[in-house]
Scaffold this motif. Structure first.
Motif, mmCIF file in Angstrom:
data_model
loop_
_atom_site.group_PDB
_atom_site.id
_atom_site.type_symbol
_atom_site.label_atom_id
_atom_site.label_comp_id
_atom_site.label_asym_id
_atom_site.label_seq_id
_atom_site.Cartn_x
_atom_site.Cartn_y
_atom_site.Cartn_z
ATOM 1 N N ALA A 117 70.990 12.671 -10.293
ATOM 2 C CA ALA A 117 70.633 14.064 -10.569
ATOM 3 C C ALA A 117 69.431 14.322 -9.879
ATOM 4 N N CYS A 118 69.327 15.551 -9.261
ATOM 5 C CA CYS A 118 68.410 16.020 -8.328
ATOM 6 C C CYS A 118 67.747 17.178 -8.725
ATOM 7 N N SER A 119 66.508 17.345 -8.806
ATOM 8 C CA SER A 119 65.907 18.719 -8.881
ATOM 9 C C SER A 119 65.025 19.489 -7.635
ATOM 10 N N CYS A 120 65.595 18.791 -6.624
ATOM 11 C CA CYS A 120 64.961 19.129 -5.401
ATOM 12 C C CYS A 120 65.201 20.686 -5.148
ATOM 13 N N PRO A 121 64.310 21.706 -4.668
ATOM 14 C CA PRO A 121 64.810 22.919 -4.303
ATOM 15 C C PRO A 121 65.671 22.790 -3.073
ATOM 16 N N ALA A 122 66.489 23.882 -2.853
ATOM 17 C CA ALA A 122 67.335 23.853 -1.740
ATOM 18 C C ALA A 122 66.987 23.844 -0.421
ATOM 19 N N ASP A 123 65.929 24.256 -0.478
ATOM 20 C CA ASP A 123 65.468 24.243 1.118
ATOM 21 C C ASP A 123 64.602 22.839 1.271
ATOM 22 N N LEU A 124 64.071 22.309 0.370
ATOM 23 C CA LEU A 124 63.518 20.868 0.507
ATOM 24 C C LEU A 124 64.760 20.016 0.857
ATOM 25 N N MET A 125 65.693 20.126 0.283
ATOM 26 C CA MET A 125 66.941 18.875 0.248
ATOM 27 C C MET A 125 67.434 19.382 1.552
ATOM 28 N N LYS A 126 67.681 20.505 2.128
ATOM 29 C CA LYS A 126 68.233 20.946 3.427
ATOM 30 C C LYS A 126 67.196 20.060 4.524
ATOM 31 N N LYS A 127 66.036 20.219 4.289
ATOM 32 C CA LYS A 127 64.950 19.535 5.351
ATOM 33 C C LYS A 127 65.153 18.193 5.183
ATOM 34 N N LEU A 128 65.317 17.519 4.128
ATOM 35 C CA LEU A 128 65.405 16.062 4.040
ATOM 36 C C LEU A 128 66.840 15.500 4.479
ATOM 37 N N ARG A 129 67.914 16.373 4.356
ATOM 38 C CA ARG A 129 69.130 16.040 4.795
ATOM 39 C C ARG A 129 69.005 15.959 6.203
#
Length: 494
Positions: A117-129
């Motif tokens: 389960a992940c609660s990262c905001p979409a833009d943060l996740m995009k960056k990390l990916r």
RNA sequence: GCCCCGGUGGUGUAGCCCGGUCAAGCAUGUUACCCUCUCGAGGUAGCGACGCGGGUUCGAAUCCCGCCCGGGGCACCA
């Protein structure tokens, strides 16, 4: 010496090398978020043809996992559309009816440590990916993941707060494999399940499970999905590999299929609706006078490839025309009519077959020297020129007249070689009709083509009035038209 | 930016995996003629293509490399 054999082109769709007769299952996976269009029909045909060849089964499976996009009326659009195409499906289901089952698979993955389960905001996740870095939730432990998952299902979290991700391959150069989302919260009533569920599986996850559940053996669909990701999910769930054959979208010149481009046309009333005959929707195609059989044969003829292509409508029209020609009645239609008075004309009752081969009956038209003929023909002729009223007699053009009153004289019944032949109607046995003349919806530069619809006014012989909407006939020297509504036709093609 | 998939006449395809039978087939389009009381259908003939550059080979549309161009993916869309 024997004549060299004539080579033939490909006939039918190419065989599927790994298909086994009787053990063949394919599916049609429409998302009911818009009206069915010609591309769906063609993809459906390919699947149905293979189903028949390999004596298999065909699923109609609605991919309705985004309640925000799905609408009830669209399910029906596909059912009626496929039915019109003559495509019979063996089974039908909605993915939305399998949500509990899909939850079980999500849970299995979480328990196996493959999902979190992940609660990262979409833009943060995009960056990390993009950077290939794990987020702080990736290794928070199964217990924590399970409790959040439970809370998600119990509607304790708001939309946008939590998603379930797969522990993918953060180092993969295929970025879609880097911890993809497989379930998210969408708090919006679903047209079928209402507000029963708020957690919805994503497409790439759901489709893998569903293909397994439906025992699909072959996937034949257009290529806007990521094979790599689905293969990864399939592997994680321990499902066998499925044979995938992708083909690129079926585009028609000047007629994109994307809702993004079509919707503004409807909203701005540049077209009459989603069923405007210029539109690529099934309704539009029907109104254009394309038959299901023509579309089916066309699909088989052009086949499918992975390369981009844009069909010229003439390819489809040719198939349609050849099917229509032997079975359509001919009616005289005079576009932009002018009066023609023939002096010394004998009164004549002309009995004319509805089809050149005489198999579709006949009608009799009483004439007395007064006619309506196409103004373009009169305009192109010289005074003194001899022409023929089809199936009637010869006329010598005496005067083109002013204000649309041409004069001629009767010149005998005997056929004369190389004379222009005009279709005609009589003023007292004809009625006005408007014909929609269509061309490309969009211009080359991608903007709407305001010339895409022109209304041609004309007169048609009385017998035409006996036809009902939907019937297709040929107007000789003009084209094949479909009676759209009383007094209105659509010119499909010449 | 990275990954994947493609590029055969105006259009759509066949051939490419297993190099020669490909001076590239079929359809559509177009031109001419024949047929037909339609500018439709049918018939005959003509026109028109292997993205570019290297390499391997006796021989490449087919194999290899580089380039260019097009499409798709990298979504809390499907």
């Amino acid at each position: 010496m024997a004549a060299p054999e004539k080579k033939e082109g490909r006939v039918g769709l190419l065989p599927l090398e790994d298909a086994v007769k009787g053990e063949f299952v394919v599916r049609l996976p429409p998302e009911p978020s818009g009206f069915m269009h010609i591309g769906h029909a063609m993809a459906g045909t390919i699947n149905a043809v293979y189903r028949d060849t390999y004596e298999g089964k065909l699923w109609l499976r609605f991919e309705d996992t985004n309640p925000r996009k799905v609408q009830k009326r669209y399910y029906e659009s596909f059912r009626t559309g496929y039915t019109w195409m003559g495509i019979k499906w063996d089974y039908e289901k909605n993915v939305s009816s399998d949500i509990d089952l899909l939850y079980e698979y999500v849970q299995t993955l979480i328990e196996a440590g493959d999902g979190y389960a992940c609660s990262c905001p979409a833009d943060l996740m995009k960056k990390l990916r993009f950077e290939g870095k794990p987020c702080e939730h990736r290794d928070q432990g199964v217990e924590k993941n399970m409790s959040i998952w439970d809370e998600m299902l119990k509607k304790k979290h708001k939309e946008g707060t939590y998603v379930i991700r797969l522990k993918g391959d953060l180092a993969s150069l295929d970025y879609s494999l880097r911890d993809p989302n497989i379930a998210r919260i969408i708090d919006y009533p679903h047209p079928i399940t209402g507000d029963k569920y708020v957690v919805w599986p994503t497409y790439d996850f759901e489709v893998v499970v569903e293909d397994q559940v439906c025992s699909v053996t072959h996937i034949l669909r257009s290529s806007e999905f990521h094979v790599g990701l689905q293969d990864m999910i399939r592997k994680m769930l321990g499902f066998p590999v499925i044979s995938v054959k992708q083909f690129s979208r079926f585009n028609f010149k000047g007629t994109p299929v994307a809702k993004r481009l079509l919707r503004p046309l409807v909203e701005e009333k540049l077209v009459s609706g989603w069923d405007d005959p210029r539109m690529p929707t099934i309704e539009g195609v029907i109104r254009r006078g394309i038959s299901a059989e023509a579309l089916r044969q066309f699909t088989i003829q052009v086949g499918y490839t992975q390369s981009e292509h844009t069909f010229d409508w003439s390819l489809l029209f040719s198939v349609n025309r050849k099917l229509l020609d032997p079975v359509t009645k001919r009616f005289y239609f005079v576009p932009d009519p002018v009066k023609l008075t023939v002096e010394d004309a004998p009164r004549r009752d002309a009995t004319i077959p509805f089809h050149p081969l005489g198999k579709l009956g006949e009608r009799t038209i009483a004439t007395a020297g007064q006619f309506l003929v196409p103004s373009s023909d009169i305009g192109q002729m010289k005074e003194g020129q001899v022409f023929r009223l089809i199936e009637l007699y010869n006329v010598k053009l005496v005067s083109k007249g002013t204000d649309g009153n041409a004069m001629g004289t009767y010149l005998g019944d005997e056929m004369v070689q190389d004379t222009r032949k005009l279709q005609w109607v009589t003023p007292d046995a004809s009625e006005g009709v408007e014909v929609m003349e269509l061309s490309d919806l969009f211009r080359e530069d991608g903007t709407f083509n305001p010339e895409s619809l022109k209304i041609r006014l004309g007169v048609v012989e009385k017998a035409f009035g006996s036809l009902g909407p939907g019937e297709i006939v040929q107007f000789p020297r003009y084209g094949f038209v479909r009676l759209d509504a009383p007094g209105r036709c659509v010119l499909g093609h010449n």
